[in-house]
Scaffold this active site. Structure first.
Site, short mmCIF file in Angstrom:
data_model
loop_
_atom_site.label_atom_id
_atom_site.label_comp_id
_atom_site.label_asym_id
_atom_site.label_seq_id
_atom_site.Cartn_x
_atom_site.Cartn_y
_atom_site.Cartn_z
N HIS A 171 32.48 47.96 33.96
CA HIS A 171 32.90 46.74 34.64
C HIS A 171 32.57 45.48 33.84
O HIS A 171 33.00 44.39 34.17
CB HIS A 171 32.29 46.68 36.04
CG HIS A 171 33.23 46.11 37.06
ND1 HIS A 171 34.06 45.05 36.80
CD2 HIS A 171 33.49 46.47 38.35
CE1 HIS A 171 34.78 44.76 37.87
NE2 HIS A 171 34.46 45.62 38.83
N ASP B 196 38.24 44.86 34.48
CA ASP B 196 38.27 44.60 35.90
C ASP B 196 39.31 45.50 36.54
O ASP B 196 40.11 46.14 35.87
CB ASP B 196 38.58 43.13 36.16
CG ASP B 196 37.48 42.24 35.62
OD1 ASP B 196 36.30 42.59 35.81
OD2 ASP B 196 37.80 41.23 34.97
#
Lengths: 441, 327
Positions: free
Chosen positions: A411, A415
Site C-alpha cells: 500500500h 492504491d
C-alpha cells in the site's frame, strides 16, 4: 533550451594549449555549428575555433589573452533541447563541504545523516581497518553505534576522527548516546539496524515427550526471515476478483492433447494466467515496481516469479521478459523451472531479477488466499482453483468455470484504484481468451 | 622569479656548477657541438670549450668508466647517457666500480660522478626510448638515484648531485623537458638528496610518487578537490635511498595510500615504498596500500593505442585516487 560547453580543441599534434587572441562572438550572438567563434594562437598554428553547436552564446568564460589547455572550457552556448550542462553545474555546489555543524548542536548534526540513507549496502560495516580498531580502542568507541561513510558502509578512519573531534563519543556501556536516538529505539538493542527484525524471534515453546524437533536451517530459515521481513515492512492490502474462464477452459481442453504430443510437455492453465498478467503489467507498470525507500522504481523488464514448492522448500524462479513470450514459451519456461526446482537444480540466476510474482495456489485446491508479497516487489497475484459454478448470465442461469484471482499489494506503492484497474484488465484479458481469439504460439 | 622549463633548469644547473668549480666537466654522446640531442647541454661547448664538454664515442661503458676514473682522481664529471635505455652497457662500471669504491677502499677512494639520463615514455619513442630503469639500480648501496619532478627540484638537486662525494644517477623525464615549467630562483641553491617533498597537503588520501607522475597526481587532485576529496601528495624526489621518515609521515597522515609509477609494477621503487609502509604504519592504515603502475611487459609499445594503455596519465591516477577515497 539547454546549455553546452565549447572547449579548446586540439589544434595540431603536440599542441597542449592555445591563447585566445580575439573573440569573434559576444554573449547573445546566434551562431551556427562550425561558425568561427574565436581566433586562437598556439606554438604551431594560428587558427579559428569553430562552434561545436548551433545556438546562442551565453557566456565567454575565457578572456582574450588567456592561455587555455586543450580540452578546457572556452565558453557556454545555449542550444535547442537539453544540453549536457545542468544549470547548477555552472554554479558552485559546495553543500557537502560547508561546515558540517549546523547551529543546533551535536544531536542535530547526527540525525539528518541517518535518515538520508535508509537502505544501503552495509556489507563492510563490520570490516574494521587497523587504524579504525586502534582509534576505537584508544578512545573507547563502540563501533556498533558508528555510521560508516566508506564503501559498503565501512567505517573509515576519517569517520572515527570526526567523532573524536566532535567529542560526542558513543561508548558501549553508556545508554543511547543522545536524546534523538533514545526516542527512536526504545529499549531495543541500540546496535541493531532497522534491517534487523528479519531475525526470527524465539518464543518460549518447549518440546514435550514424543514431539519432533526440526532444526530451522537453510531454505526454511531463509523463507522464515523473508516472510517476517515482508510482513513487517510492507503494509499489505488485499483484493479479489472472480473471473469467468469458461472459454479459456474450452480452449485449453481443445488444445492440450495435441500440444502435449507436439511439444512433449503440458499446456497448463497457469501459462494462460501468466500470459494475461504479463500483458496487463505492460499496461499498468505501477504494479511492476519496487519500493526503494525515498523513491519507487518502476521496472521496465517484466520478469515474473512463479512459486514452486518442493517438500518443505519454496522457490520462486523467474520467467524472464514474460511480456515477450507466447503462451507456449511461458508453458515451456514453467515446465523447465518447475523441473529444475524439483531436482534441486535451480541456480541463483534462475531466481534473480523478478519484478512481480504469480502464485498458482489453485493447484492445491485453494479458492481464496492472502499472498505475502515477495520483497521488494509491489504486489503478488494468487491464481486460485477453477471451479464450476451456477452463474447468472444475461438473465440466464448456467454452469460456468469460475476462478478467483487474489492480489496482495504494497500500500506504500499502490492504491486501490490502480490495483483494481489492473485486476479488472487481467479479468478482461482472461475472459476474452477463446479458441477464436487466442493463439498458443 | 623567472619561469623556466624542466630542461632549462638542467642546463642552468650544469652551467652554474661549471662556472663555480672548474673540476666539473661534461661528457657524453653529442653533448658538445650539438648541445645534446635534447639540448640539455646547449651553449656549454661555446662557453667552456672542448676540454670541459667532451663528445664521446657511442660507448656507454666508456662514458661511465672514463667518468668514474676521472672522479676518483678528483674531478667532478657529469656523464650523459643519451637515453636511460642505453645505460645497460655501463651497468658493470656503475654497480661494480662506482657504487663499491668507497666501501672497497675503506674510504680511501671515492667516485663523485653524476650520471644524467633522460627516461620515461609518452613521447612515442617505443622500446629503446621510453624505459624507466631506476629499479635496476635501486638495491645497490653506494648509489643514489635522484628523479626530480619540477624545474625547481631539478636545479637544486642536480647541483647537490654534482657536489655530492658519491655517485648519483640523475634521471630526467624526457616528456617533462618542455612540458613542465616552473619558477626557479636565479641565485645558487641546493636541495637535500634523500629527502622527499610534500607537493600538496591533504587529509583524505596520500599519493606517493615521483617524476612526471607527480604532475599527473597533482592534476587529478585538483579535479578530485571539486568532489571534496582532499589528496596529500608526496614527491619522493630521491628514489634510492628512500626518505623513510617522509614516507611514514605521509602514509600515516591519511592511512589510505596510493603509490604511482610509470615503471613496471613488480619489483619497482613503489614496491619498496609499500614495504616501508607495511613495516611501520599498520595501526594507521585504513585501506590496503595500492600500487598503480605500468603493466609487467618488457617495454612501452610503439602503437599509440598500446602506448596509451601502458603509459600513466591523469585519468588513470584520478580513477585510482577516487576508488581509494571511497573505500
Amino acid at each position: 533550451m539547454g546549455l553546452e560547453k565549447i572547449n579548446m580543441p586540439q589544434l595540431g599534434e603536440s599542441v597542449t594549449e592555445g591563447t585566445i587572441s580575439t573573440w569573434l562572438v559576444q554573449p547573445g550572438d546566434s551562431v551556427n555549428k562550425y561558425d568561427p567563434i574565436a581566433e586562437v594562437m598556439t606554438d604551431k598554428v594560428n587558427a579559428e575555433v569553430p562552434s561545436s553547436f548551433t545556438g546562442t552564446i551565453k557566456e565567454l568564460v575565457a578572456q582574450e589573452g588567456d592561455t587555455i589547455e586543450v580540452g578546457d572550457l572556452m565558453c557556454h552556448i545555449e542550444v535547442e533541447g537539453a544540453g549536457s550542462v545542468s544549470e547548477e553545474e555552472s554554479a558552485p555546489q559546495k553543500e557537502e563541504k560547508a561546515p558540517a555543524e549546523p547551529s543546533g548542536g551535536k544531536a542535530d548534526a547526527k540525525e539528518p545523516k541517518k535518515e538520508s540513507k535508509p537502505k544501503k549496502d552495509e556489507g563492510n560495516k563490520k570490516r574494521y581497518s587497523p587504524a579504525v580498531m586502534t582509534l576505537a580502542q584508544e578512545h573507547d568507541i563502540d563501533l556498533n553505534q558508528v555510521d560508516g561513510s566508506g564503501r559498503g558502509g565501512r567505517i573509515t578512519r576519517k569517520d572515527i576522527e570526526k567523532i573524536i573531534e566532535s567529542g560526542d563519543i558513543p561508548t558501549s556501556d553508556e545508554a543511547p548516546a543522545n536524546e534523538a536516538e533514545a526516542q527512536k529505539q526504545a529499549p531495543a538493542a541500540p546496535s541493531e539496524a532497522p534491517a534487523a527484525p528479519a531475525q526470527p524471534s524465539a518464543p518460549n515453546v518447549q518440546a514435550g515427550e514424543g514431539d519432533v524437533e526440526i532444526p530451522v536451517t537453510g531454505v526454511r530459515k531463509a523463507i522464515a526471515s523473508n516472510m517476517v521481513k515482508s510482513t513487517t515492512e510492507i503494509p499489505h492490502a488485499w483484493m479479489m476478483v472472480e473471473v469467468d474462464v469458461t472459454n479459456l477452459v474450452e480452449l485449453r481442453n481443445a488444445k492440450k492433447n495435441k500440444f502435449k504430443q507436439q511439444e512433449g510437455y503440458s499446456l497448463t492453465y497457469f501459462a494462460f494466467f501468466v500470459k494475461a498478467v504479463a500483458q496487463a503489467l505492460k499496461e499498468y507498470p505501477e504494479l511492476n515496481s519496487m519500493w526503494a525507500g525515498d523513491k519507487i522504481i518502476q521496472k521496465k523488464a517484466i520478469n515474473l516469479n512463479i512459486a514452486v514448492a518442493k517438500d518443505d522448500q519454496l522457490f520462486v524462479p523467474v520467467i524472464r521478459d514474460a511480456d515477450e513470450k507466447s503462451i507456449k514459451g511461458i508453458a515451456k519456461d514453467i515446465t523447465e523451472l518447475a523441473g529444475k526446482a524439483r531436482q534441486g537444480k535451480l541456480t541463483s540466476k534462475d531466481m534473480e531479477g523478478g519484478t512481480f510474482t504469480v502464485n498458482n495456489t489453485g493447484s492445491f485446491g485453494s479458492v481464496q488466499s492472502m499472498g505475502v508479497i515477495n520483497h521488494p516487489q509491489a504486489a503478488i497475484l494468487q491464481v486460485e482453483s477453477i471451479v464450476k459454478k451456477p452463474v447468472f448470465q444475461n438473465g440466464m442461469f448456467g454452469a460456468r468455470d469460475m476462478v478467483n484471482l487474489c492480489l496482495s499489494l504494497d500500500h506504500r506503492v499502490l492504491d486501490g484504484l490502480v490495483a483494481g484497474n489492473f485486476l479488472a484488465r487481467v479479468k478482461e484479458i482472461l475472459e476474452k481468451m477463446s479458441e477464436d481469439h487466442t493463439s498458443i504460439y | 622569479m623567472p619561469v623556466i622549463s624542466y630542461i632549462q633548469a638542467v642546463t642552468q644547473a650544469l652551467k652554474e656548477e661549471m662556472q663555480r668549480d672548474e673540476k666539473v666537466f661534461v661528457l657524453g654522446e653529442d653533448v658538445g657541438k650539438r648541445g645534446g640531442v635534447f639540448r640539455a647541454t646547449d651553449g656549454l661547448y661555446d662557453e667552456f670549450g672542448e676540454d670541459r664538454v667532451l663528445d664521446t664515442p657511442l660507448a656507454e661503458s666508456a662514458i661511465a668508466g672514463v667518468g668514474i676514473g676521472a672522479a676518483m682522481y678528483g674531478m667532478r664529471p657529469v656523464a650523459e647517457m643519451q637515453f636511460a635505455d642505453f645505460i645497460m652497457p655501463a651497468v658493470n662500471q656503475i654497480i661494480s666500480e662506482a657504487a663499491k669504491i668507497r666501501y672497497r677502499s675503506n674510504n680511501d677512494w671515492q667516485a663523485p660522478i653524476t650520471i644524467r639520463a633522460p627516461y620515461g615514455g609518452g613521447v612515442h619513442g617505443a622500446l629503446y626510448h621510453s624505459q624507466s630503469v631506476e629499479a635496476v639500480f635501486a638495491n645497490q648501496p653506494g648509489l643514489k638515484i635522484v628523479m626530480p619532478s619540477t624545474p625547481y627540484d631539478v636545479k637544486g638537486l642536480l647541483k647537490a648531485s654534482i657536489r655530492d662525494n658519491d655517485p648519483v644517477l640523475f634521471f630526467e623525464h624526457k616528456r617533462a623537458y618542455r612540458l613542465i615549467k616552473g619558477e626557479v630562483p636565479e641565485e645558487d641553491y641546493t636541495l637535500p638528496i634523500g629527502k622527499a617533498d610534500v607537493k600538496r597537503e591533504g587529509s583524505d588520501i596520500t599519493v606517493i610518487t615521483y617524476g612526471l607522475c607527480v604532475h599527473f597526481a597533482l592534476q587529478a587532485a585538483e579535479k578530485l578537490a571539486e568532489e571534496g576529496i582532499d589528496a596529500h601528495i608526496l614527491d619522493l624526489r630521491t628514489v634510492y635511498p628512500l626518505d623513510k621518515e617522509g614516507i611514514i609521515e605521509a602514509a600515516s597522515k591519511t592511512g589510505k595510500v596510493l603509490l604511482v609509477t610509470e615503471d613496471n609494477k613488480e619489483g619497482g621503487i613503489i614496491s619498496e615504498v609499500s614495504a616501508i609502509i607495511s613495516e611501520n604504519c599498520l595501526f594507521d592504515l585504513d585501506a590496503p596500500v595500492q600500487r598503480l603502475a605500468g603493466p609487467d611487459v618488457p617495454s612501452m609499445p610503439y602503437a599509440p593505442t598500446m602506448e596509451k594503455h601502458f603509459m600513466m596519465n591523469p585519468d588513470k591516477v584520478e580513477k585510482a585516487m577516487r576508488d581509494l577515497a571511497e573505500f
